[in-house]
Scaffold this motif. Structure first.
Motif, PDB file in Angstrom:
ATOM      1  N   GLY B  29       0.948  -1.514  -0.243  1.00 22.98           N
ATOM      2  CA  GLY B  29       0.059   0.545  -0.355  1.00 22.98           C
ATOM      3  C   GLY B  29       0.558   1.141   0.310  1.00 22.98           C
ATOM      4  O   GLY B  29       2.351   1.085   0.109  1.00 22.98           O
ATOM      5  N   ARG B  31       1.000   5.077   1.273  1.00 18.79           N
ATOM      6  CA  ARG B  31      -0.071   6.452   2.334  1.00 18.79           C
ATOM      7  C   ARG B  31       0.259   7.630   1.654  1.00 18.79           C
ATOM      8  O   ARG B  31       1.988   7.649   1.275  1.00 18.79           O
ATOM      9  CB  ARG B  31       0.778   6.329   4.021  1.00 18.79           C
ATOM     10  CG  ARG B  31      -0.873   4.847   4.685  1.00 18.79           C
ATOM     11  CD  ARG B  31       0.241   4.885   5.792  1.00 18.79           C
ATOM     12  NE  ARG B  31       0.195   6.233   6.275  1.00 18.79           N
ATOM     13  CZ  ARG B  31      -0.858   6.476   7.284  1.00 18.79           C
ATOM     14  NH1 ARG B  31      -2.010   5.791   7.015  1.00 18.79           N
ATOM     15  NH2 ARG B  31      -1.213   7.647   8.295  1.00 18.79           N
ATOM     16  N   ARG B  44     -11.525   8.527  -1.732  1.00 20.08           N
ATOM     17  CA  ARG B  44     -10.829   7.505  -2.404  1.00 20.08           C
ATOM     18  C   ARG B  44     -12.507   6.790  -3.638  1.00 20.08           C
ATOM     19  O   ARG B  44     -13.176   7.244  -3.279  1.00 20.08           O
ATOM     20  CB  ARG B  44     -11.179   6.260  -0.610  1.00 20.08           C
ATOM     21  CG  ARG B  44     -10.016   6.657   0.261  1.00 20.08           C
ATOM     22  CD  ARG B  44      -9.947   5.222   1.137  1.00 20.08           C
ATOM     23  NE  ARG B  44     -11.448   6.107   1.772  1.00 20.08           N
ATOM     24  CZ  ARG B  44     -12.105   5.067   3.067  1.00 20.08           C
ATOM     25  NH1 ARG B  44     -11.302   3.951   3.134  1.00 20.08           N
ATOM     26  NH2 ARG B  44     -12.974   5.340   3.166  1.00 20.08           N
TER      27      ARG B  44
END
Lengths: 160, 79
Positions: B29, B31, B44
């Motif tokens: 992932g 950030r 999102r």
């Protein structure tokens, strides 16, 4: 006739005062409304950003449901309700930015309403993930997406 | 689509007032930190798309649905 857009008609209210009413053809039939009394969504609803003006329609039957009809698109209408009638602990507090868009300060009321969906399987849900903030003072409304919430966009409507 | 390679801590400037920073790479992932004007909506993608889809489905109803629903709710209240 080739009319396009809402048609202006003269309407005399009970007290003899002249008021300009307008008419639209919705998929539910003809609706007459007061253009000075529409509900405004300055940003539209999510996915319907261009539709800024809605007519608030009372439900013919008693109960917590009502609906709004788009002035600009006869196909678009939403069933709405007060989610706190069903989920007592549901709270949405508008932030400063949202109050600005609604045209209200901290002392003025902001009510929360939710979109009701009836699925093809007859399942009835409330969208608690994207509530509508409504300021009665200015007749403005805003659909917001809650970030980091556990509330679902398909929360079942509990049958009381 | 413009594709840029950035390392942790590096950023991208968009226009005059949007700054995007890669904060951390972890477990597949990324950030991302976003500095943008307060009135700018940031969501999102999948959350936004889901709400859009929900709204599209929510306009599919008719007066019979509303009446039926009101009757069910009313019956529930009277119990």
């Amino acid at each position: 006739m080739g009319h396009s857009g809402p048609q202006r008609v003269e309407h005399y209210s009970g007290c003899g005062e002249e008021k300009m009413m307008e008419k639209i053809q919705s998929r539910f039939g003809e609706i007459e409304y007061d253009p000075d009394n529409t509900l405004q969504f300055p940003e539209g609803l999510i996915g319907f950003e261009d539709l800024r003006n809605f007519i608030v329609m009372p439900n013919e039957k008693e109960g917590p449901l009502f609906w709004i009809q788009s002035v600009d698109d006869p196909q678009v209408a939403f069933i709405l309700t007060d989610p706190t009638d069903f989920y007592y602990d549901y709270r949405v507090v508008p932030d400063e930015r949202e109050r600005e868009k609604l045209g209200i300060d901290e002392t003025e009321d902001c009510l929360i309403v939710s979109v009701v969906s009836v699925s093809s399987e007859r399942k009835i849900t409330l969208n608690l993930a994207a509530p509508i903030l409504f300021a009665p003072e200015t007749n403005r409304a805003l659909q917001v997406i809650l970030e980091g919430t556990n509330f679902s966009s398909q929360t079942p409507l509990p049958i009381l | 689509m413009l594709v840029l390679t950035r390392k942790t801590g590096e950023g991208i400037i968009i226009g005059d007032d949007i700054k995007i920073t890669v904060v951390e790479l972890k477990g597949g992932g990324v950030r991302i930190g976003i500095d943008a004007p307060r009135e700018m909506k940031i969501h999102r993608q999948e959350v936004f798309d889901r709400i859009k889809q929900e709204n599209k489905e929510a306009i599919r109803w008719d007066i019979a649905d509303l009446n039926e629903l009101s009757t069910i709710l009313d019956a529930g209240r009277r119990k």
